[in-house]
Design an enzyme around this catalytic site. Structure first.
Site, mmCIF file in Angstrom:
data_model
loop_
_atom_site.group_PDB
_atom_site.id
_atom_site.type_symbol
_atom_site.label_atom_id
_atom_site.label_comp_id
_atom_site.label_asym_id
_atom_site.label_seq_id
_atom_site.Cartn_x
_atom_site.Cartn_y
_atom_site.Cartn_z
ATOM 1 N N SER A 164 0.648 -1.050 -0.002
ATOM 2 C CA SER A 164 -0.073 0.349 -0.106
ATOM 3 C C SER A 164 0.827 1.051 -0.272
ATOM 4 O O SER A 164 2.131 1.456 -0.167
ATOM 5 C CB SER A 164 -0.827 -0.148 1.820
ATOM 6 O OG SER A 164 -0.131 -0.387 2.513
ATOM 7 N N GLY A 191 0.531 5.158 -4.052
ATOM 8 C CA GLY A 191 0.028 6.705 -4.484
ATOM 9 C C GLY A 191 -0.031 6.936 -5.581
ATOM 10 O O GLY A 191 -0.593 6.971 -6.541
ATOM 11 N N LYS A 197 14.347 -5.375 -8.825
ATOM 12 C CA LYS A 197 13.782 -6.486 -8.979
ATOM 13 C C LYS A 197 12.071 -6.304 -9.010
ATOM 14 O O LYS A 197 11.560 -5.616 -8.508
ATOM 15 C CB LYS A 197 13.730 -6.789 -7.063
ATOM 16 C CG LYS A 197 14.737 -7.345 -6.601
ATOM 17 C CD LYS A 197 15.722 -8.444 -7.872
ATOM 18 C CE LYS A 197 17.115 -9.434 -7.453
ATOM 19 N NZ LYS A 197 17.564 -9.987 -8.482
ATOM 20 N N LYS A 202 10.494 -9.326 -9.274
ATOM 21 C CA LYS A 202 9.446 -10.573 -9.206
ATOM 22 C C LYS A 202 8.020 -10.274 -8.384
ATOM 23 O O LYS A 202 7.052 -10.579 -8.548
ATOM 24 C CB LYS A 202 10.766 -11.217 -7.527
ATOM 25 C CG LYS A 202 9.736 -12.759 -8.390
ATOM 26 C CD LYS A 202 10.119 -13.823 -9.378
ATOM 27 C CE LYS A 202 11.209 -14.516 -9.674
ATOM 28 N NZ LYS A 202 11.156 -15.059 -10.875
ATOM 29 N N PRO A 203 8.321 -9.342 -7.659
ATOM 30 C CA PRO A 203 6.971 -8.863 -6.733
ATOM 31 C C PRO A 203 5.696 -8.327 -7.518
ATOM 32 O O PRO A 203 4.620 -8.837 -7.583
ATOM 33 C CB PRO A 203 7.025 -7.642 -5.856
ATOM 34 C CG PRO A 203 9.166 -8.018 -5.637
ATOM 35 C CD PRO A 203 9.377 -9.090 -6.475
ATOM 36 N N LYS A 217 11.686 -7.024 -19.869
ATOM 37 C CA LYS A 217 11.238 -8.539 -18.720
ATOM 38 C C LYS A 217 10.159 -8.400 -18.448
ATOM 39 O O LYS A 217 8.944 -9.227 -17.905
ATOM 40 C CB LYS A 217 12.104 -9.035 -17.335
ATOM 41 C CG LYS A 217 12.642 -9.332 -16.893
ATOM 42 C CD LYS A 217 13.616 -9.852 -16.738
ATOM 43 C CE LYS A 217 13.052 -10.837 -15.123
ATOM 44 N NZ LYS A 217 14.448 -10.575 -14.139
ATOM 45 N N CYS A 256 -11.904 26.476 12.184
ATOM 46 C CA CYS A 256 -12.582 24.952 12.752
ATOM 47 C C CYS A 256 -12.082 25.156 15.000
ATOM 48 O O CYS A 256 -12.678 26.710 15.057
ATOM 49 C CB CYS A 256 -12.526 23.550 12.588
ATOM 50 S SG CYS A 256 -14.117 23.227 12.666
ATOM 51 N N MET A 282 -10.526 28.233 15.640
ATOM 52 C CA MET A 282 -11.472 29.527 15.995
ATOM 53 C C MET A 282 -11.538 29.692 17.250
ATOM 54 O O MET A 282 -11.756 30.499 17.717
ATOM 55 C CB MET A 282 -11.745 29.421 14.254
ATOM 56 C CG MET A 282 -13.774 31.415 14.668
ATOM 57 S SD MET A 282 -14.333 30.038 15.044
ATOM 58 C CE MET A 282 -15.737 31.317 15.378
ATOM 59 N N HIS A 323 -13.949 25.650 7.497
ATOM 60 C CA HIS A 323 -11.955 24.806 6.298
ATOM 61 C C HIS A 323 -11.975 24.965 5.504
ATOM 62 O O HIS A 323 -11.833 24.978 3.834
ATOM 63 C CB HIS A 323 -12.225 23.371 6.495
ATOM 64 C CG HIS A 323 -12.207 22.248 7.422
ATOM 65 N ND1 HIS A 323 -11.007 22.139 8.276
ATOM 66 C CD2 HIS A 323 -13.348 22.501 9.106
ATOM 67 C CE1 HIS A 323 -11.496 21.537 9.829
ATOM 68 N NE2 HIS A 323 -12.802 21.874 9.507
ATOM 69 N N GLU A 367 -9.554 25.209 4.051
ATOM 70 C CA GLU A 367 -8.026 24.156 3.016
ATOM 71 C C GLU A 367 -8.849 23.678 2.284
ATOM 72 O O GLU A 367 -8.107 22.629 1.315
ATOM 73 C CB GLU A 367 -7.440 23.718 4.201
ATOM 74 C CG GLU A 367 -7.843 22.471 4.944
ATOM 75 C CD GLU A 367 -8.767 23.005 6.673
ATOM 76 O OE1 GLU A 367 -9.269 24.204 5.624
ATOM 77 O OE2 GLU A 367 -8.886 22.189 7.052
HETATM 78 N N1 GLN Z 1 -14.546 19.951 17.766
HETATM 79 C C1 GLN Z 1 -14.973 20.880 16.727
HETATM 80 C C2 GLN Z 1 -16.409 21.050 16.750
HETATM 81 O O1 GLN Z 1 -16.842 19.433 16.423
HETATM 82 C C3 GLN Z 1 -13.819 21.283 15.790
HETATM 83 C C4 GLN Z 1 -14.169 20.908 14.947
HETATM 84 C C5 GLN Z 1 -13.106 21.084 13.958
HETATM 85 O O2 GLN Z 1 -12.361 21.124 14.118
HETATM 86 N N2 GLN Z 1 -13.047 20.337 12.378
HETATM 87 O O3 GLN Z 1 -17.723 22.095 16.886
#
Ligand code: GLN
Length: 546
Positions: free
Chosen positions: A16, A19, A191, A193-194, A227, A384, A387, A510, A512
């Protein structure tokens, strides 16, 4: 079966963590860059209905889509590479497959038949693969099968692939097998073989790999490629080397050099062209040629795990490239932070991000760090839980509510500045019951975030149960922490800022999850810029004062 959609299955062999997600996303990028409408799906063979109930030690970050699905972190790679949102349909687990088959059985839909792995589970898997293109939005669907060929739990998936390959017919479905070519340093040899064994295991299930993508630490010599081709029934042009790369964002170009897109399109009977990677390569060039650097502290409790803050780390790469700055992220374990050591551990940083999280462990360290950051004008982004901790710190140390807390941590606190929403109070099931997915947020004029987003309404993704307690809003705002983003329907506080600080922003959502190579998230771009400014100007002034 008449279909115009082409299917590519990606299986994994030998081990595993090779990627598969990055290879699938890189291939998808090359196909998308030739004008093919492409999407990617991940099938996970575990029995959890979704990874929302798995902790980061088990499974890394839980990635959240716009439609509120808690999914595998590979979906994050798909979105970051393709800049196309994914949804619940892009991630299916064995738990979900069995859940829907059992629900159908309870409704009597199998008309008295015995319900079995073949055909009922495999039919459900096939349905979940094909339903992704229900609306005919895609030319190509790439389906990544989690786990490693030979695992007991992967068997129904491999069987479904065998059947689909047969149903769809030649040129409509192919299998890419991602495998490892280990290097034995004592023998000085690579190698095969795997890989031979893993291709054979796949064949025992009736599936012939069409393409082999070989992960390796060293260049594969010609004789080794021949091969592999001979032993594995794969054409030599379809033996693709995937050598270790310094960044995952190099992989599309590495796959292009190896001709993965050409061989795949040929096997699918589609035309190939030169992919247009101009924007991608501009990003890479900015990422690799930074003009300066900043150091940002990432304070969390899973910092020893590479994958637990995946989307945050990637968002720093995108926003760093956008600012032409190299962002060194220094991971700081919140459990080892306290009021006595924060200055020693944090004063060299140009910005501090306090991470999302659940539960009590490490929260006091986060609060001590935020106090230091707030008092020393260091740029701060709280996400989250980050904050929520900023609100608690402010309530304790500025408002003087010394036992302010979140009811997640101390149920009986006398000042629950962060509390459960009313509708959450009666929920007992943990899976899929948080405030999840995209919610809109109205932004106040004159705020930092208005300047960042340049919009009055935004949509961001959430994953939490607890919220800013509006009973304290007036008091907190009067003391200088403003609620600058509100949910327009519920009035829930989504963003807080401290205007008297150089750059202090906490977001309940979030950001991100929505940062991509093509669209670096504006909040991360602004945070990195604030860190640059702080390093250039304020750091010297602040440090001279202290
Ligand atoms: N634990 C917090 C909540 O449930 C923040 C969750 C988080 O950071 N994703 O509100």
């Amino acid at each position: 079966m008449a279909t115009s959609t082409k299917y590519i299955f990606v299986t994994g062999g030998v081990t595993s963590s090779l990627g598969k997600g990055i290879i699938a996303a890189s291939l998808a990028k090359l196909l998308q860059a030739q004008g093919y409408r492409t999407t990617i799906q991940k099938l996970d063979p575990y029995i959890n209905v979704d990874p929302g109930t798995l902790n980061p030690y088990e499974h890394g970050e839980c990635y959240v889509t716009d439609d509120g699905a808690e999914t595998d972190l590979d979906l994050g790679h798909y979105e970051r590479f393709l800049n196309v949102p994914t949804s619940q349909a892009n991630n299916v687990t064995t738990g979900r497959i069995y859940q829907s088959v059992i629900e159908k059985e309870r409704r009597g839909e199998f008309l008295g038949k015995t319900v079995q792995v073949i055909p009922h589970i495999t039919d459900e898997i096939k349905h979940r693969i094909q339903i992704l293109d229900n609306a005919g939005d895609y030319d190509i669907v790439i389906t990544e099968i989690g786990g490693t060929v030979g695992d007991i739990e992967s068997l129904p998936y491999i069987e479904a692939v065998r059947q689909l390959k047969w149903d769809l017919g030649e040129n409509n479905a192919i299998v890419i097998h991602l495998t490892l070519i280990p290097y034995l340093s004592a023998a000085g040899e690579l190698k095969t073989k795997p890989t031979q064994h893993s291709v054979k295991t796949l064949m025992e299930s009736g599936v012939q790999a069409d393409v082999l993508v070989c992960r390796t630490e060293h260049e594969l010599p010609e004789d080794l490629r021949s091969k592999l081709a001979k032993f594995c029934n794969v054409r030599e042009e379809a033996i693709i080397q995937s050598i270790d790369a310094s960044t995952i964002y190099d992989v599309p170009n590495l796959m292009l050099d190896e001709g993965l897109d050409t061989v795949v399109l040929k096997k699918l009977g589609l035309n190939s062209d030169t992919p247009n990677l101009t924007q991608w390569n501009e990003f890479l060039s900015r990422h690799k040629n930074p003009k300066s650097e900043v150091t940002i502290g990432l304070i969390g409790k899973y910092v020893e795990l590479q994958d637990s803050y995946k989307s945050i780390l990637e968002a720093f790469i995108h926003s760093g490239a956008e600012n032409e700055v190299s962002v060194n992220v220094e991971s700081i374990h919140s459990e080892y932070l306290n009021a006595n050591n924060v200055k020693f551990k944090l004063s060299h940083l140009d910005g501090i991000l306090v991470a999302p999280g659940f539960g009590e462990r490490g929260i006091e360290g986060k609060i001590d760090a935020i106090k230091y950051v707030r008092e020393n004008n260091i740029p701060f982004l709280g996400i989250c839980l980050g904050m929520q901790m900023a609100v608690i710190e402010f309530s304790r140390n500025v408002l003087g509510l010394t036992d302010a807390n979140s009811t997640e941590m101390v149920h009986e606190t006398s000042h629950p500045v962060i509390d459960l929403m009313e509708e959450q109070k009666s929920i007992t099931d943990k899976g899929g019951t948080m405030r999840l997915g995209a919610w809109s947020c109205s932004i106040k004029d004159g705020s930092i975030v208005k300047d960042v987003y340049k919009q009055s309404t935004i949509e961001e993704r959430h994953r939490h149960r607890y919220e800013f307690n509006n009973d304290y809003k007036q008091q907190i705002e009067a003391a200088g922490m403003l609620a600058t983003g509100l949910n327009p329907d519920t009035d829930l506080v989504e963003i807080v800022e401290i205007p008297s600080h150089s750059w202090f922003v906490g977001v309940q959502y979030h950001p991100e999850y929505k940062s991509t190579v093509a669209n670096p998230h504006p909040l991360f771009v602004a945070f990195v810029k604030a860190a640059q400014n702080y390093k250039k100007n304020e750091k010297n002034v602040t440090m001279a004062r202290s």
